[in-house]
Design a protein around this motif. Structure first.
Motif, PDB file in Angstrom:
ATOM      1  N   TRP A  25       0.830  -1.209   0.000  1.00 13.07           N
ATOM      2  CA  TRP A  25       0.000   0.000   0.000  1.00 13.07           C
ATOM      3  C   TRP A  25       0.864   1.257   0.000  1.00 13.07           C
ATOM      4  CZ3 TRP A  25      -2.944  -2.739   4.415  1.00 13.07           C
ATOM      5  CH2 TRP A  25      -3.875  -3.631   3.871  1.00 13.07           C
ATOM      6  N   ALA A  26       2.003   1.225   0.693  1.00 16.31           N
ATOM      7  CA  ALA A  26       2.912   2.372   0.691  1.00 16.31           C
ATOM      8  C   ALA A  26       3.452   2.610  -0.711  1.00 16.31           C
ATOM      9  CB  ALA A  26       4.058   2.145   1.677  1.00 16.31           C
ATOM     10  N   TYR A  27       3.789   1.529  -1.406  1.00 14.07           N
ATOM     11  CA  TYR A  27       4.241   1.670  -2.794  1.00 14.07           C
ATOM     12  C   TYR A  27       3.132   2.261  -3.662  1.00 14.07           C
ATOM     13  CZ  TYR A  27       5.523   0.472  -7.558  1.00 14.07           C
ATOM     14  OH  TYR A  27       5.788   0.536  -8.905  1.00 14.07           O
ATOM     15  N   ALA A  28       1.901   1.817  -3.456  1.00 13.07           N
ATOM     16  CA  ALA A  28       0.773   2.311  -4.258  1.00 13.07           C
ATOM     17  C   ALA A  28       0.618   3.819  -4.116  1.00 13.07           C
ATOM     18  CB  ALA A  28      -0.514   1.599  -3.846  1.00 13.07           C
ATOM     19  N   ARG A  29       0.914   4.341  -2.950  1.00 15.08           N
ATOM     20  CA  ARG A  29       0.838   5.793  -2.752  1.00 15.08           C
ATOM     21  C   ARG A  29       2.041   6.498  -3.368  1.00 15.08           C
ATOM     22  NH1 ARG A  29      -0.914   3.728   2.251  1.00 15.08           N
ATOM     23  NH2 ARG A  29       1.143   4.053   3.196  1.00 15.08           N
ATOM     24  N   TRP A  30       3.235   5.936  -3.163  1.00 16.50           N
ATOM     25  CA  TRP A  30       4.461   6.570  -3.678  1.00 16.50           C
ATOM     26  C   TRP A  30       4.479   6.642  -5.192  1.00 16.50           C
ATOM     27  CZ3 TRP A  30       8.148   4.311  -6.900  1.00 16.50           C
ATOM     28  CH2 TRP A  30       9.277   5.095  -7.149  1.00 16.50           C
ATOM     29  N   VAL A  31       4.094   5.576  -5.861  1.00 17.93           N
ATOM     30  CA  VAL A  31       4.316   5.457  -7.300  1.00 17.93           C
ATOM     31  C   VAL A  31       3.441   6.398  -8.117  1.00 17.93           C
ATOM     32  CG1 VAL A  31       2.633   3.627  -7.872  1.00 17.93           C
ATOM     33  CG2 VAL A  31       4.877   3.688  -9.026  1.00 17.93           C
ATOM     34  N   THR A  32       2.413   6.986  -7.518  1.00 16.46           N
ATOM     35  CA  THR A  32       1.555   7.898  -8.276  1.00 16.46           C
ATOM     36  C   THR A  32       2.316   9.128  -8.753  1.00 16.46           C
ATOM     37  OG1 THR A  32       0.811   8.983  -6.235  1.00 16.46           O
ATOM     38  CG2 THR A  32      -0.537   7.169  -7.083  1.00 16.46           C
ATOM     39  N   ARG A  33       3.404   9.501  -8.069  1.00 16.97           N
ATOM     40  CA  ARG A  33       4.171  10.668  -8.510  1.00 16.97           C
ATOM     41  C   ARG A  33       4.893  10.405  -9.826  1.00 16.97           C
ATOM     42  NH1 ARG A  33       7.488  12.250  -3.824  1.00 16.97           N
ATOM     43  NH2 ARG A  33       5.786  11.213  -2.714  1.00 16.97           N
ATOM     44  N   THR A  34       4.940   9.150 -10.262  1.00 18.72           N
ATOM     45  CA  THR A  34       5.561   8.797 -11.535  1.00 18.72           C
ATOM     46  C   THR A  34       4.533   8.588 -12.651  1.00 18.72           C
ATOM     47  OG1 THR A  34       5.528   6.378 -11.277  1.00 18.72           O
ATOM     48  CG2 THR A  34       7.312   7.578 -10.178  1.00 18.72           C
ATOM     49  N   GLY A  35       3.260   8.840 -12.355  1.00 16.40           N
ATOM     50  CA  GLY A  35       2.204   8.681 -13.351  1.00 16.40           C
ATOM     51  C   GLY A  35       1.588   7.300 -13.394  1.00 16.40           C
ATOM     52  N   THR A  36       2.042   6.405 -12.543  1.00 12.92           N
ATOM     53  CA  THR A  36       1.494   5.049 -12.510  1.00 12.92           C
ATOM     54  C   THR A  36       0.174   5.053 -11.745  1.00 12.92           C
ATOM     55  OG1 THR A  36       3.676   4.032 -12.640  1.00 12.92           O
ATOM     56  CG2 THR A  36       1.893   2.677 -11.756  1.00 12.92           C
ATOM     57  N   THR A  37      -0.867   4.535 -12.388  1.00 16.44           N
ATOM     58  CA  THR A  37      -2.186   4.454 -11.752  1.00 16.44           C
ATOM     59  C   THR A  37      -2.603   3.022 -11.457  1.00 16.44           C
ATOM     60  OG1 THR A  37      -3.277   4.460 -13.919  1.00 16.44           O
ATOM     61  CG2 THR A  37      -2.973   6.596 -12.836  1.00 16.44           C
ATOM     62  N   ALA A  38      -1.872   2.038 -11.996  1.00 11.42           N
ATOM     63  CA  ALA A  38      -2.171   0.628 -11.728  1.00 11.42           C
ATOM     64  C   ALA A  38      -0.896  -0.176 -11.927  1.00 11.42           C
ATOM     65  CB  ALA A  38      -3.281   0.115 -12.639  1.00 11.42           C
ATOM     66  N   PHE A  39      -0.799  -1.300 -11.218  1.00 11.57           N
ATOM     67  CA  PHE A  39       0.413  -2.116 -11.302  1.00 11.57           C
ATOM     68  C   PHE A  39       0.083  -3.533 -10.864  1.00 11.57           C
ATOM     69  CE2 PHE A  39       0.116  -0.521  -7.027  1.00 11.57           C
ATOM     70  CZ  PHE A  39       0.578  -1.535  -6.212  1.00 11.57           C
ATOM     71  N   LEU A  40       0.999  -4.447 -11.138  1.00 12.33           N
ATOM     72  CA  LEU A  40       0.916  -5.800 -10.611  1.00 12.33           C
ATOM     73  C   LEU A  40       1.937  -5.958  -9.493  1.00 12.33           C
ATOM     74  CD1 LEU A  40       0.572  -8.062 -13.797  1.00 12.33           C
ATOM     75  CD2 LEU A  40      -1.231  -7.165 -12.319  1.00 12.33           C
ATOM     76  N   VAL A  41       1.575  -6.720  -8.481  1.00  9.26           N
ATOM     77  CA  VAL A  41       2.469  -6.989  -7.354  1.00  9.26           C
ATOM     78  C   VAL A  41       3.396  -8.137  -7.748  1.00  9.26           C
ATOM     79  CG1 VAL A  41       2.617  -7.635  -4.927  1.00  9.26           C
ATOM     80  CG2 VAL A  41       0.680  -6.259  -5.737  1.00  9.26           C
ATOM     81  N   ASN A  42       4.678  -7.820  -7.945  1.00  6.83           N
ATOM     82  CA  ASN A  42       5.615  -8.848  -8.405  1.00  6.83           C
ATOM     83  C   ASN A  42       6.153  -9.641  -7.222  1.00  6.83           C
ATOM     84  OD1 ASN A  42       8.217 -10.113  -9.327  1.00  6.83           O
ATOM     85  ND2 ASN A  42       7.575  -9.164 -11.241  1.00  6.83           N
ATOM     86  N   VAL A  43       5.968 -10.958  -7.311  1.00  3.42           N
ATOM     87  CA  VAL A  43       6.483 -11.903  -6.318  1.00  3.42           C
ATOM     88  C   VAL A  43       7.491 -12.796  -7.018  1.00  3.42           C
ATOM     89  CG1 VAL A  43       5.893 -13.819  -4.778  1.00  3.42           C
ATOM     90  CG2 VAL A  43       4.360 -11.825  -4.956  1.00  3.42           C
ATOM     91  N   VAL A  44       8.639 -13.014  -6.380  1.00  2.00           N
ATOM     92  CA  VAL A  44       9.647 -13.915  -6.944  1.00  2.00           C
ATOM     93  C   VAL A  44       9.729 -15.156  -6.056  1.00  2.00           C
ATOM     94  CG1 VAL A  44      10.899 -12.105  -8.158  1.00  2.00           C
ATOM     95  CG2 VAL A  44      11.469 -12.574  -5.773  1.00  2.00           C
ATOM     96  N   GLY A  45      10.894 -15.792  -6.011  1.00  2.00           N
ATOM     97  CA  GLY A  45      11.003 -17.041  -5.280  1.00  2.00           C
ATOM     98  C   GLY A  45      11.496 -16.859  -3.856  1.00  2.00           C
ATOM     99  N   VAL A  46      11.510 -17.963  -3.137  1.00  2.00           N
ATOM    100  CA  VAL A  46      12.095 -18.024  -1.792  1.00  2.00           C
ATOM    101  C   VAL A  46      12.940 -19.288  -1.724  1.00  2.00           C
ATOM    102  CG1 VAL A  46      10.200 -16.754  -0.706  1.00  2.00           C
ATOM    103  CG2 VAL A  46      10.092 -19.259  -0.852  1.00  2.00           C
ATOM    104  N   PRO A  47      13.893 -19.349  -0.812  1.00  2.43           N
ATOM    105  CA  PRO A  47      14.745 -20.538  -0.738  1.00  2.43           C
ATOM    106  C   PRO A  47      13.959 -21.799  -0.368  1.00  2.43           C
ATOM    107  CG  PRO A  47      15.738 -18.684   0.423  1.00  2.43           C
ATOM    108  CD  PRO A  47      14.331 -18.283   0.094  1.00  2.43           C
ATOM    109  N   GLU A  48      14.170 -22.824  -1.147  1.00  6.89           N
ATOM    110  CA  GLU A  48      13.701 -24.178  -0.833  1.00  6.89           C
ATOM    111  C   GLU A  48      12.210 -24.267  -0.557  1.00  6.89           C
ATOM    112  OE1 GLU A  48      16.057 -26.064  -1.503  1.00  6.89           O
ATOM    113  OE2 GLU A  48      17.663 -24.594  -1.323  1.00  6.89           O
ATOM    114  N   GLY A  49      11.412 -23.558  -1.307  1.00  7.16           N
ATOM    115  CA  GLY A  49       9.970 -23.633  -1.107  1.00  7.16           C
ATOM    116  C   GLY A  49       9.226 -22.742  -2.076  1.00  7.16           C
ATOM    117  N   LEU A  50       7.982 -22.437  -1.747  1.00  3.59           N
ATOM    118  CA  LEU A  50       7.173 -21.522  -2.534  1.00  3.59           C
ATOM    119  C   LEU A  50       6.949 -20.238  -1.744  1.00  3.59           C
ATOM    120  CD1 LEU A  50       4.404 -23.922  -3.957  1.00  3.59           C
ATOM    121  CD2 LEU A  50       6.480 -23.109  -5.109  1.00  3.59           C
ATOM    122  N   PRO A  51       6.760 -19.101  -2.422  1.00 11.94           N
ATOM    123  CA  PRO A  51       6.568 -17.817  -1.719  1.00 11.94           C
ATOM    124  C   PRO A  51       5.147 -17.686  -1.167  1.00 11.94           C
ATOM    125  CG  PRO A  51       6.450 -17.475  -4.080  1.00 11.94           C
ATOM    126  CD  PRO A  51       6.808 -18.921  -3.892  1.00 11.94           C
TER     127      PRO A  51
END
Length: 412
Positions: free
Chosen positions: A76-102
């Motif tokens: 949510w903090a990112y959603a507020r910050w990124v508006t100053r760059t003109g971004t109005t929508a985004f996807l939440v990027n999740v990557v991996g974690v060690p030895e399992g699923l995120p």
């Protein structure tokens, strides 16, 4: 409340229009016409451009905030910050974690998507992995990777609770095409990436429903005259789009020019692939899914020097396309708004300045710097110049929509 913007030049769907009124009511665009405002406040934006809100499909964070997190508050903090760059929508990027699923990160992302309130809208989850080729892993740690497995795919779909929008996988891995089929059947956009796939394998994956190529040219075989690779397969699949990290470093401007001309503005999806260090000073350290990284000029690097995503913002990407690649503004705007909406199947409500569409707008000056961002009808960011126009029209401003003089993340 009904609100109208008048006097601005509207840039939308590859066209420029002057002398038009853009009226919004609630969260939607009410009208785009020649008439003067007949009700509500009319904001005079003479000297400005108004474009559709930018949609960043592929970002890991910015302003010191990470999207791969177990805390919804960070998203949510990112959603507020990124508006100053003109971004109005985004996807939440999740990557991996060690030895399992995120798992914890996916749960946090679902919470952030379903309980979002202010700022740019998280449209869902972008899962970059874990079915990636170790030989093309880039900044993804080997312990994060898994061989494609139908049971793992089912678990990921269950954790995402219907909010999984994009999954990047390497189609040449054993079992990958079976996982691809399952994801496509679930309505997920499958992206080919971090892959060593040949042209033939990539073409087969596109034929089976893959519709995106993750950060074109990066973490994949090159386009060669006798081995066209995934890029050659992408160009030949008119239904598929390609991501472009338009920072001028991940892909040099001459090659950016080749890609944008090959795909056109309808299929070139400009992304930032930005790290939490975006908008922070050189030398600042930050974490990429637990790995130490630092801001190195215009790039993010791991401790060993590996490029770990970018420090790009969407407004800077727009200027790069125009200044470095010589893309007309009208076409460049489509690559940041309409094309990503198309990749997500959202062209019925996102990426246009048209009646019935979400009221996601960006106010730019002639040098293409952001002065205002409106997210679903609410002013989410206002420079002093834009705020002055709003106040003059009697439009009340919510708290924290302006930018302090020393705000991190401003993009000169």
């Amino acid at each position: 409340m009904e609100l109208a913007f008048v006097g601005a030049e509207l840039v939308d769907a590859g066209t420029r229009r002057t002398g038009w009124r853009l009226a919004i009511a609630g969260s939607r665009i009410l009208a785009v016409d020649h008439e003067r405002s007949r009700a509500g406040a009319a904001v005079d934006l003479s000297g400005f451009l108004v474009v559709p809100g930018f949609i960043d499909l592929h970002t890991h964070g910015g302003g010191g905030v990470a999207l791969h997190t177990t805390e919804p508050d960070e998203i949510w903090a990112y959603a507020r910050w990124v508006t100053r760059t003109g971004t109005t929508a985004f996807l939440v990027n999740v990557v991996g974690v060690p030895e399992g699923l995120p798992e914890r990160q996916l749960v946090a992302a679902v919470q952030a998507v379903t309980a979002h309130d202010q700022g740019a809208l998280p449209l869902g989850i972008y899962l970059e992995g874990p079915f990636l080729n170790p030989s093309r892993r880039g900044a993804h740690h080997p312990s994060w990777l898994r061989l494609p497995d139908r049971a793992l795919a089912e678990r990921l779909l269950s954790l995402a609770g219907g909010h999984l929008r994009v999954v990047t996988l390497a189609p040449e891995l054993p079992g990958a095409l079976d996982v691809l089929d399952r994801l496509v059947a679930a309505g997920v956009t499958v992206a080919l990436g971090h892959t060593d796939a040949t042209y033939e394998v990539a073409r087969q994956a596109f034929a089976r429903g893959a519709r995106l190529l993750t950060h074109c040219f990066n973490a994949m075989p090159p386009l060669l005259h006798r081995a066209p690779g995934p890029l050659g397969a992408l160009v030949e699949c008119p239904e598929a789009c390609g991501e472009l990290v338009a920072d001028g470093h991940h892909v040099l401007p001459p090659v950016m020019r080749v890609l944008t001309r090959a795909l056109g503005p309808e299929r070139t999806v400009v992304v930032t692939d930005a790290q939490p260090g975006a908008g922070l000073p050189t030398g600042t350290t930050f974490a990429f899914a637990g790995l130490a990284a630092r801001v190195d000029g215009d790039l993010a690097r791991l401790a060993d020097g590996t490029i770990a995503g970018s420090l790009l913002t969407m407004d800077r990407a727009l200027r790069n396309l125009v200044e470095l690649v010589e893309v007309p503004v009208e076409q460049a705007v489509r690559m940041l708004s309409e094309a990503p909406a198309r990749a997500l199947g959202l062209t019925h409500r996102k990426g246009r300045l048209a009646p019935g569409y979400d009221a996601d707008l960006v106010v730019l000056d002639p040098s293409l710097r952001v002065h205002g961002t409106v997210c679903r009808g609410r002013v989410a960011y206002a420079s002093p110049a834009f705020a002055e126009r709003l106040v003059a029209a009697g439009v009340p401003l919510e708290r924290d929509v302006g930018e302090p003089a020393n705000a991190p993340g401003s993009t000169p």
